[in-house]
Scaffold this active site. Structure first.
Site, mmCIF file in Angstrom:
data_model
loop_
_atom_site.group_PDB
_atom_site.id
_atom_site.type_symbol
_atom_site.label_atom_id
_atom_site.label_comp_id
_atom_site.label_asym_id
_atom_site.label_seq_id
_atom_site.Cartn_x
_atom_site.Cartn_y
_atom_site.Cartn_z
ATOM 1 C CB SER A 91 111.579 44.469 53.448
ATOM 2 O OG SER A 91 112.707 44.730 54.439
ATOM 3 C CG LEU A 92 117.921 46.024 51.799
ATOM 4 C CD1 LEU A 92 118.494 46.446 53.072
ATOM 5 C CD2 LEU A 92 118.348 44.859 50.968
ATOM 6 N NE ARG A 116 116.507 46.990 57.771
ATOM 7 C CZ ARG A 116 115.313 46.608 56.839
ATOM 8 N NH1 ARG A 116 117.197 45.460 56.524
ATOM 9 N NH2 ARG A 116 114.825 46.098 57.128
ATOM 10 C CG HIS A 202 109.685 43.220 58.239
ATOM 11 N ND1 HIS A 202 110.015 44.315 58.060
ATOM 12 C CD2 HIS A 202 110.868 42.408 56.653
ATOM 13 C CE1 HIS A 202 111.005 44.637 57.097
ATOM 14 N NE2 HIS A 202 111.328 43.719 56.791
ATOM 15 C CD GLN A 251 111.847 48.792 57.235
ATOM 16 O OE1 GLN A 251 112.295 48.094 56.905
ATOM 17 N NE2 GLN A 251 111.989 49.624 55.171
#
Length: 308
Positions: A91-92, A116, A202, A251
Site C-alpha cells: 500500500s503506502l 494522499r 482500498h 491503488q
C-alpha cells in the site's frame, strides 16, 4: 541465480521512536528526516520520534512518517553490498519502493503521501466506513460473501490479500459488520476482527480520494523505474512512469494483492526479501507465504550494523 527484492511496509507498521537510531548514527539518514520536515513545512520528524501516538496514527501523519523512515533506512543501507533486482511495497509502502527505484524524488514522494493521507481521511465521513481482518477464510469464499452482502445493499470488498488465511475487507460500516457476523458460517473464517482505522481504505468508497490524488500526481515529475516495481494492483512488474502513475491512482480504491506479489517475485527467482522500514510486519507475511525464502528486516541502524 539468487535474486533480491527490497520491500517496504505500509500503514500499521508505525511506532513512536522509529528510525531514531538511524537519525542519530547515519548522516545519510539524518538528511532524509530534515528533507521531510522542509518539504512538508511540518516537523514530521518530531512526531515520528516523540509522538504522541494518537498524532502519529493520524493517516495524514502516518503515511509521510513511514515513508521517511523507510527511505532514511534505505539511505543508511547504501554501500553495504545489498542491491535489489525488484522492489515492492505494501500500500503506502509502494511509494518507498518508487523512491528506491528512482521513479520519484523523496521530496515529491513525501508531499504526495501527505496529500494522499489527507484525501483518504476526507473521502468518507467518520463512522460510515470500516475495515476488518478475516482470518482462516478461503479467498474465493470470502469474495463471494462480500459480493453477496454488496448485492444486498451494503458495499464491502476485499482490501488486502496479505497471506494465506489473512485477508482484510473494507467498505461501508454495515457491509463490514455483515462480514463480521457471517464470516465464520458463510466463508469459513476462524476469526473476524474489526480494525481501528480512519476509513474504508482500498475499497470503491475511496474513489473520491483517488480522483484528488490523480490531480496531485499529474503535477509530479516521475521517471521510469531503474529496477522493476511489482505493483499492488496487478501483482506484476512495471517500469514505465505513465503506467506507474495510473496504478498509483487505482491503488487507492483497489485491493492490495500482497500475497500474489510475493508469489510473483518468488516465481521470478527472488529468494531473499529485504524489508526496509519500521517493524517486521512484511517479514511475517512473507514467511507465511513461503517459509523457504530468506527475509532480512532492516528496521534500525543496529540491523544495518549486524550485516557486517
Amino acid at each position: 541465480m539468487s535474486k533480491t527484492a527490497f520491500v517496504f511496509p505500509g500503514q500499521g507498521a508505525q511506532a513512536v521512536g522509529m528510525g531514531k537510531d538511524a537519525y542519530d548514527s547515519a548522516e545519510s539518514a539524518r538528511v532524509i528526516f530534515e528533507q521531510a520536515d522542509e518539504a512538508l513545512g511540518l516537523a514530521i520528524s518530531d512526531i515520528i520520534f516523540n509522538g504522541p501516538d494518537e498524532l502519529l496514527k493520524q493517516t495524514a501523519n502516518t503515511q509521510p512518517a513511514l515513508l521517511t523512515v523507510s527511505v532514511a533506512l534505505l539511505k543508511a543501507l547504501e554501500g553495504r553490498g545489498l542491491t535489489p533486482d525488484y522492489v515492492a511495497g505494501h500500500s503506502l509502502g509502494e511509494y518507498s519502493a518508487l523512491v528506491a527505484a528512482g521513479v520519484l524524488s523523496f521530496a515529491d514522494a513525501v508531499r504526495t503521501v501527505r496529500a494522499r493521507g489527507e484525501f483518504m481521511e476526507q473521502a468518507v465521513p467518520s463512522g460510515q466506513g470500516a475495515m476488518a481482518a478475516v482470518l482462516g477464510a478461503e479467498r474465493d469464499a470470502l469474495a463471494a460473501l462480500c459480493a453477496k452482502v454488496t448485492e444486498e445493499g451494503a458495499a464491502v470488498e476485499l482490501a488486502n490479500v496479505n497471506c494465506p488465511g489473512q485477508i482484510v475487507v473494507s467498505g461501508t460500516a454495515a457491509g463490514v459488520q455483515a462480514v463480521v457476523e457471517r464470516g465464520k458460517e458463510e466463508a469459513g473464517a476462524k476469526r473476524v476482527i474489526p480494525l481501528e482505522v480512519s476509513g474504508p481504505f482500498h475499497s470503491s468508497l475511496m474513489k473520491p480520494a483517488a480522483d484528488k490524488l490523480d490531480g496531485v500526481l499529474n503535477g509530479v515529475s516521475m521517471g521510469d523505474a531503474a529496477v522493476p516495481v511489482v505493483a499492488n494492483v496487478t501483482a506484476s512488474e512495471v517500469t514505465e512512469a505513465s503506467a506507474i502513475r495510473s496504478l498509483l491512482v487505482e491503488q487507492v480504491y483497489s485491493p492490495v494483492l500482497w500475497e500474489d506479489s510475493v508469489r510473483y517475485l518468488i516465481d521470478q527467482g527472488v529468494d531473499h526479501f529485504v524489508e526496509i522500514g519500521s517493524g517486521t510486519v512484511l517479514a511475517g507475511l512473507i514467511k507465511k507465504i513461503d517459509k523457504n525464502v530468506r527475509v532480512t528486516s532492516i528496521n534500525s541502524a543496529a540491523a544495518i550494523e549486524a550485516l557486517g
